[in-house]
Structure formats: structure tokens, C-alpha cells
Design an enzyme around this catalytic site. Structure first.
Site, short mmCIF file in Angstrom:
data_model
loop_
_atom_site.label_atom_id
_atom_site.label_comp_id
_atom_site.label_asym_id
_atom_site.label_seq_id
_atom_site.Cartn_x
_atom_site.Cartn_y
_atom_site.Cartn_z
N TRP A 28 0.83 -1.14 0.21
CA TRP A 28 -0.14 -0.06 0.20
C TRP A 28 0.87 1.27 -0.03
CZ3 TRP A 28 -4.45 -0.63 -1.96
CH2 TRP A 28 -5.19 -2.00 -1.93
N ASP A 52 -1.17 6.69 6.30
CA ASP A 52 -2.41 5.82 5.70
C ASP A 52 -2.66 4.99 6.82
OD1 ASP A 52 -3.96 3.95 4.63
OD2 ASP A 52 -2.73 3.52 3.07
N LYS A 58 -12.35 -1.24 7.44
CA LYS A 58 -11.57 -2.45 8.16
C LYS A 58 -12.25 -2.32 9.64
CE LYS A 58 -8.54 -1.81 4.57
NZ LYS A 58 -8.62 -2.89 3.74
N1 PMP Z 1 -4.19 1.60 2.26
C1 PMP Z 1 -4.26 0.49 3.02
C2 PMP Z 1 -3.32 0.02 4.16
C3 PMP Z 1 -5.44 -0.62 2.75
O1 PMP Z 1 -5.42 -1.84 3.13
C4 PMP Z 1 -6.15 -0.39 1.62
C5 PMP Z 1 -7.10 -1.22 1.01
N2 PMP Z 1 -6.98 -2.71 1.55
C6 PMP Z 1 -5.81 0.90 0.67
C7 PMP Z 1 -4.97 1.72 1.26
C8 PMP Z 1 -6.85 1.09 -0.31
O2 PMP Z 1 -8.28 1.39 0.27
P1 PMP Z 1 -9.43 1.77 -0.65
O3 PMP Z 1 -9.74 0.22 -1.17
O4 PMP Z 1 -10.24 2.24 0.21
O5 PMP Z 1 -9.00 2.56 -1.73
#
Ligand code: PMP
Length: 421
Positions: free
Chosen positions: A160, A232, A256
Site C-alpha cells: 500500500w 495511511d 476495516k
Molecule cells: N491503504 C491500505 C493500508 C489498505 O489496506 C487499503 C485497502 N485494502 C488501501 C489503502 C486502499 O483502500 P481503498 O480500497 O479504500 O481505496
């Protein structure tokens, strides 16, 4: 036959009605009675409607170890169910009402103030409820904080963080100051040795890497005294107390720890708002959303409502200090089971930075992994497959995963091991 065409009577005539009524909320006769205001509309049921049926706790719920969308607190689901049909006597559900009406105004304001209490968000920070997922913030952060030629530093401890870094390349000049890729994203670097860019506008981290199970336990400080930390926190948001004042921007997708998918929460220091690049789309401009209290356009009302219920539930549990204790206990028994398995199960992540939220592990005999996941599902423990990019097993044990779910998983792991030695 007017009654037969009403949505209520359609539901009552549905062939699955006898089973549906045990699973879901069915309107009671009282609810079907015409409201005085609508006296010309007939809402008579063709079958006698049962008294309202509420689902009781533990009725058919399974343990869902998904990484997101993820399990929600049962009490929240039940409360939402009880309020769904006719929200606080408004005659409609949250999903149907104006985002500018008094009911939703109270919902979003309460959600914000409860979140502020939970995280002790200082007054000089704005709390925004946005759309587009955390992925959109990968672009919004550089667009709001940098000019195109400005530098920004990224520490990449998993997939991520890597995505955030790559997206930023379109909008500023990000530097990758550390990457855990060569160690398969199992580590967090020591902060002292980091070579930060003295001109960087911000230092970006992903506080918890959902796929790799690597979590920052403390945070670096930007070397440039005017720079800020950006995190994030999608997969560990509200799982423990955080000193918000150490960050300029915190962002998190809700799906989450705090709600369904559809809303991304951004906590941003107010003095950082208002400098977006001219090309910034309105939907990514923090100023637009801060000035209109997250109501510039139609927000994801139902999602925000559920987040509000989750925040209230977390406060009721005693706040994030108590929540963290529960999370540490759950993660502790799972990691102990892995480490005490004589290598039958292996967690590759360095012990000091193991995530309390996402626990990835492999089986020494990798050919057994599929069977492990399938058998666990038959026992009512689902979504244990590791992310497609890394394989193996991953148990996501967010706030709403009960201790009983982790205990059941651990008992299953021990039994599975005993049967496959
Ligand atoms: N950052 C992290 C740490 C994630 O776990 C995720 C999704 N699993 C995201 C960003 C992306 O999130 P979204 O699907 O809401 O765009």
C-alpha cells in the site's frame, strides 16, 4: 389490489418469506399502518404481519477474518437493523433521506464529535468524510500539500505504501527513502539512519500494511522542521490511541475497523488546507470539503451513519486504550500459537513490528494451505486466504473480531496441526 402493489405486501408474498422472517427485520403491522399525513396512501398488508422480528445475537453469524470489507460489531449491525425501516420516527430509512435534513445533520455531527473524542483530535484539525477510498488519498495528499516540483519522502513497508509512492509521482517529486521490498516487506527501518530530504514537504508512511502484516509501533519525525508526517491508517484506524498532533494528515478507508466501504476519513491540520494545486479536482480538494463540513456533494450517508454507530460503540467500550488492550490480547494468542507450533506455522514478520490487525502466516507444508483454509471455512471461519500477491494464510482480526473468534481459530490450528504431523 392496491395493497398487493405496495413494497410491504410484495415482501410478505415473497416465496422466501417464511425463512426471511427469521433472518431479517420484517415490518410490523404498526409500521404498515397509514400515517395520518399520508392518509390517501393505503399500506394494508394482505397477510397478517408478524410482530417485529429481531435477530438475536449469535444467530447464524460466522467468524469473518476478511481484510476489508471486514466484520462489524454485532451490536452495531443489530442497532442498524432496528433503526433501518423507520429511522427515529422519520418515516424513512437513513438511505432515503436528504443529506441536508435535520436527521442526517445530527448523524454526521455526532459521528465527527465521537471520532474527535475517541482520538482526542485537537481543535486545529479538520475531520473530513470523503469518498474514493484510501486510494484516492494517494493522489489527494500530494495535490493538497505540494506544488508539482516539491519533494516528499516515502518510507515503503508494503504494497500500500508502494502504491501511494507511485501515485505521488504524478503530482510531486517523491523520494523513496526506504523500502522493505528486498526483505519481502517484513520490517520497519530504524528511524535514525533514514536519509530524509531536507526540503521534503512531508514524510509518508503506511501505519499498518494490510497485506504484509507490518505495523509501525512508533513514528519517525521529519528532519525538515516545517515538514509534516502523513499516515495511511486504513487498516489500524481506531485500533489504538494515536497522538494526532504528531501528524499533518491521517487518512483511512473505513471498511476495516470503523464501518462499511464507501467513506474515507481524513484528519488534516487546518493550516495545511487551502494550498491545493490548481489542477486539483474539487472532489480531492480538502478546502472544498472542510468549508462545507463534508457536505459539498452527496456523501455516503448510510456508511457515515454506520461509522457513527461504531464510534459510539468504541466509546462505550472505554475508548481506544481499552480497545488496544483487547486487540493486543487477541493478536498475542494468535502469534503465540504460530510461534509455538515448532515451525508448522510461520509468520515471516519481524516480531517487534507484527501487526495487531492483520496476521499473515504460511504453513511449513505449503501444499496443506488450501486444505487449511477450506476446513476452517467449514468450521465457520472464513476469508483466511492470504492476499493474492503473497499467498499463504492471513487472519485479519480488527476491533470487531471477538476474542472467541481468535480462540476458535487457534483451537482449529492446533487440531489441524495434530492431524497433519
Ligand atoms: N491503504 C491500505 C493500508 C489498505 O489496506 C487499503 C485497502 N485494502 C488501501 C489503502 C486502499 O483502500 P481503498 O480500497 O479504500 O481505496
Amino acid at each position: 389490489m392496491a395493497a398487493a402493489s405496495t413494497p410491504q405486501s410484495f415482501l410478505l408474498q415473497h416465496p422466501l418469506y417464511p425463512s426471511l422472517k427469521t433472518l431479517s427485520y420484517i415490518p410490523s403491522k404498526q409500521h404498515l399502518r397509514p400515517r395520518p399525513r399520508l392518509s390517501t396512501v393505503s399500506c394494508t398488508a394482505v397477510h397478517p404481519a408478524p410482530a417485529s422480528v429481531s435477530v438475536t445475537k449469535d444467530q447464524g453469524r460466522i467468524f469473518n477474518f476478511a481484510a476489508g470489507p471486514a466484520t462489524l460489531p454485532e451490536s452495531v449491525i443489530l442497532k442498524a437493523q432496528s433503526e433501518l425501516y423507520n429511522y427515529h420516527g422519520s418515516g424513512m430509512s437513513i438511505m432515503e433521506m436528504s443529506h441536508r435534513g435535520k436527521e442526517f445533520d445530527a448523524v454526521i455531527k455526532n459521528a465527527e464529535s465521537d471520532l474527535r473524542r475517541l482520538l482526542a483530535v485537537p481543535d486545529d484539525y479538520a475531520v473530513l468524510f470523503l469518498q474514493g477510498g484510501a486510494t484516492t488519498q494517494f493522489a489527494a495528499v500530494p495535490l493538497n500539500l505540494c506544488a508539482p516540483d516539491d519533494a516528499a519522502d516515502y518510507i515503503v513497508t508494503g504494497s500500500w505504501g508502494d502504491k501511494a509512492f507511485k501515485e505521488a509521482q504524478k503530482f510531486c517529486k517523491p523520494n523513496l527513502i526506504w523500502s522493505g521490498k528486498s526483505d519481502k516487506y517484513t520490517k520497519i527501518p530504524p528511524f535514525e539512519g533514514l536519509e530524509q530530504n531536507p526540503n521534503a514537504k512531508y514524510l509518508h508512511i503506511c501505519a499498518n500494511e494490510t497485506i504484509h502484516g507490518v505495523e509501525f509501533k512508533n513514528y519517525p519525525t521529519p528532519s525538515n522542521k516545517d515538514a509534516i508526517m502523513v499516515a495511511d491508517m486504513s487498516s489500524n484506524f481506531c485500533s489504538k490511541p494515536v497522538d494526532v498532533s504528531k501528524f499533518g494528515v491521517i487518512y483511512a478507508g473505513a471498511q476495516k475497523n470503523v464501518g462499511p466501504s464507501g467513506v474515507t476519513i481524513v484528519i488534516v491540520r487546518k493550516d495545511l488546507i487551502g494550498n491545493a494545486q490548481p489542477i486539483t479536482p474539487v472532489m480531492l480538494d480538502y478546502k472544498i470539503h472542510a468549508d462545507s463540513a463534508s457536505l459539498y456533494n452527496t456523501p455516503p450517508c448510510f456508511t457515515i451513519y454506520i461509522c457513527g454507530l461504531v464510534f459510539a460503540d468504541l466509546l462505550e467500550q472505554g475508548g481506544l486504550v481499552e480497545v488496544e488492550k483487547k486487540n493486543a490480547k487477541k493478536a498475542g494468542i494468535l502469534y503465540d500459537a504460530i510461534d509455538g507450533s515448532d515451525g508448522f506455522y510461520v509468520c515471516p514478520v519481524e516480531k517487534s513490528v507484527r501487526s495487531l490487525m492483520n496476521v499473515p502466516f504460511t504453513l511449513e507444508k505449503t501444499d496443506l494451505e488450501k486444505k487449511f483454509i477450506e476446513e476452517a471455512a467449514k468450521e465457520g471461519m472464513i476469508q483466511l486466504k492470504g492476499h493474492r500477491s503473497v499467498g499463504g494464510v492471513r487472519a485479519s482480526i480488527y476491533n470487531a473480531m471477538p476474542l472467541a473468534g481468535v480462540e476458535k481459530l487457534v483451537a482449529f490450528m492446533k487440531d489441524f496441526q495434530a492431524r497433519h504431523l
